[in-house]
Design an enzyme around this catalytic site. Structure first.
Site, PDB file in Angstrom:
ATOM      1  N   LYS A 199       0.683  -1.262   0.089  1.00 33.38           N
ATOM      2  CA  LYS A 199       0.008   0.232   0.030  1.00 33.38           C
ATOM      3  C   LYS A 199       1.143   1.219  -0.102  1.00 33.38           C
ATOM      4  O   LYS A 199       0.487   2.204  -0.589  1.00 33.38           O
ATOM      5  CB  LYS A 199      -0.958   0.042   1.159  1.00 33.38           C
ATOM      6  CG  LYS A 199      -2.301  -0.994   1.078  1.00 33.38           C
ATOM      7  CD  LYS A 199      -2.842  -1.442   2.257  1.00 33.38           C
ATOM      8  CE  LYS A 199      -3.860  -2.525   1.933  1.00 33.38           C
ATOM      9  NZ  LYS A 199      -4.583  -2.906   3.118  1.00 33.38           N
ATOM     10  N   GLN A 211      -4.751  -1.908   9.338  1.00 32.51           N
ATOM     11  CA  GLN A 211      -4.485  -3.186   8.746  1.00 32.51           C
ATOM     12  C   GLN A 211      -5.260  -4.096   9.416  1.00 32.51           C
ATOM     13  O   GLN A 211      -4.714  -4.360  10.715  1.00 32.51           O
ATOM     14  CB  GLN A 211      -3.151  -3.479   8.301  1.00 32.51           C
ATOM     15  CG  GLN A 211      -2.867  -4.740   7.496  1.00 32.51           C
ATOM     16  CD  GLN A 211      -3.409  -4.572   5.877  1.00 32.51           C
ATOM     17  OE1 GLN A 211      -3.382  -3.777   5.362  1.00 32.51           O
ATOM     18  NE2 GLN A 211      -4.176  -5.827   5.760  1.00 32.51           N
ATOM     19  N   ASP A 254     -11.132   2.716   3.757  1.00 32.60           N
ATOM     20  CA  ASP A 254     -11.486   1.006   3.472  1.00 32.60           C
ATOM     21  C   ASP A 254     -13.064   1.016   3.599  1.00 32.60           C
ATOM     22  O   ASP A 254     -13.664  -0.206   2.953  1.00 32.60           O
ATOM     23  CB  ASP A 254     -11.076   0.344   4.876  1.00 32.60           C
ATOM     24  CG  ASP A 254      -9.860  -0.213   4.613  1.00 32.60           C
ATOM     25  OD1 ASP A 254      -9.537  -0.501   3.385  1.00 32.60           O
ATOM     26  OD2 ASP A 254      -9.001  -0.625   5.613  1.00 32.60           O
TER      27      ASP A 254
END
Ligand code: NDP
Length: 283
Positions: free
Chosen positions: A52, A96, A119
Site C-alpha cells: 500500500k 490493517q 476502507d
C-alpha cells in the site's frame, strides 16, 4: 475463455489516478495523505501494508506508516487515530486487519472519522452504499466491479451469485451488483445445495476463504467467474475457485494471484483521492 488480468487493469487505473491526483493537488494546493496503521508482525499484513505504501509513492500520495508492537495498549492506538482524525494533512486512515488477538477491532475501526474511512468499513459508509448513495466503498468489492466494467461485462439483468457474506467483501459486492441491476443471490456456510445456486450464476463471485471450493461441476458454461479468495496452501497461493477445472467452462475468469488482489490496492488509492476531494469541497 479470457483471463481477467487484474494486474494490468490495476496498473492502468493507477496511471490514470496519478494524473488525477496531480491535478487535484494542484487545484487544492496541498498534498494528499494516507495513514496506514499496522499492529503486530503478521507477515501477510506486513506485505499488504508495504504494498500500500509503495502504491502511494507510485500515484503521488504521501503515506504515513505507523507500526505498533503486538501488546501495545489499545488506548495508544485510539489516541493516534484521534490525532490523525484532527490532522488536516491526513485524508485517509486505514488499520490493517486482522488485528492481533485481544484488540477490539470494532472499537478501533469505529474511532476512525467516517470521512477518512478509506476502507469503507464504517456503518456510515456501508449505510450510504446500501441506500444507493455510495461515497467510500470497500476496496475489494469496488475492485470487483471495476474489473467487470473494464472488460465491458454486462451486469444488468444477469444472475449474480456471491458466495460469502462478510461485511468487507460478500455483502458490499452483492450491494454493488444489485445497484447495477443484477439479480443477486448471496450464499454462505449455511446454504444447502451451494452448487444448485452457483450453477445458475451468469456472474459468480467467490469470497469464502476455502481453497478450490468452487469446482467445474458448480459452474455454468460461459459464466463470468471472479475469485476473491486468497488461501495460503502448501502448494502456494490458491483462490476459492479450482482455476484449472473451471477456466475452460468460464467466459471470463480471474486468476489468483493477479486477479482481484491488485485491484484492492488501486481502489484504496482511488478512495484516498475521493476522500481528499470530499474534504476539499468536491462532491
Ligand atoms: P470471511 O471469513 O469474513 O467470510 C467468509 C464467508 O464465506 C462467510 O460468509 C462464510 O459463511 C462463507 N463460507 C465459509 N465456508 C463456506 C462454505 N463451505 N460454503 C459457502 N460459504 C462459506 O472472509 P472475507 O470475506 O474477509 O474473505 C473471503 C476471502 O477473500 C478470503 O480468502 C480472503 O483472504 C479474501 N480476501 C481477498 C482480498 C483481496 O484483496 N483479494 C481482500 C479481502 C479478502 P458464514 O457467514 O455463514 O460464516
Amino acid at each position: 475463455m479470457r483471463i481477467i488480468d487484474g494486474k494490468s487493469v490495476a496498473q492502468d487505473i493507477k496511471n490514470n489516478l496519478k494524473t488525477a491526483i496531480a491535478r487535484a493537488v494542484e487545484r487544492c494546493g496541498k498534498p494528499i495523505g494516507l495513514a496506514v496503521i499496522l499492529v503486530g508482525d503478521n507477515p501477510a499484513s506486513k506485505i499488504y501494508t508495504s504494498n500500500k505504501v509503495r502504491a502511494c509513492e507510485e500515484v503521488g500520495i504521501s503515506s504515513y506508516m505507523y507500526e505498533f508492537k503486538d501488546g501495545t495498549p489499545e488506548e495508544d492506538i485510539l489516541s493516534l487515530i484521534s490525532r490523525l482524525n484532527a490532522d488536516e494533512t491526513i485524508n485517509g486512515i486505514l488499520v490493517q486487519l486482522p488485528l492481533p488477538k485481544g484488540y477490539d477491532e470494532g472499537k478501533i475501526l469505529k474511532a476512525i472519522n467516517v470521512h477518512k474511512d478509506v476502507d469503507g468499513f464504517s456503518a456510515f459508509q456501508i449505510g450510504r452504499l446500501n441506500m444507493g448513495d455510495p461515497q467510500l466503498v470497500p476496496c475489494t468489492p469496488l475492485g470487483v466491479l471495476a474489473l467487470l466494467d473494464y472488460y465491458n461485462i454486462p451486469i444488468e439483468g444477469k444472475n449474480a451469485v456471491v458466495v460469502g457474506r462478510s461485511n468487507i467483501v460478500g455483502k458490499p459486492v452483492a450491494s454493488l451488483l444489485l445497484f447495477r441491476n443484477a439479480t443477486v443471490t448471496i450464499c454462505h456456510s449455511r446454504t444447502p445445495d451451494l452448487a444448485g445456486h452457483t450453477k445458475r450464476a451468469d456472474i459468480l463471485v467467490a469470497a469464502v476463504g476455502r481453497a478450490k471450493l468452487i469446482t467445474a461441476d458448480m459452474v455454468k458454461e460461459g459464466a463470468v467467474v471472479i475469485d476473491v479468495g486468497i488461501n495460503r496452501t502448501e502448494a502456494g497461493l490458491a483462490g476459492d475457485v479450482d482455476f484449472e477445472s473451471v477456466a475452460p467452462k468460464a467466459s471470463y475468469i480471474t486468476p489468483v494471484p493477479g486477479g482481484v488482489g491488485p485491484m484492492t490496492i488501486a481502489m484504496l488509492m482511488s478512495n484516498t483521492l475521493k476522500a481528499y476531494e470530499l474534504q476539499n469541497g468536491k462532491d
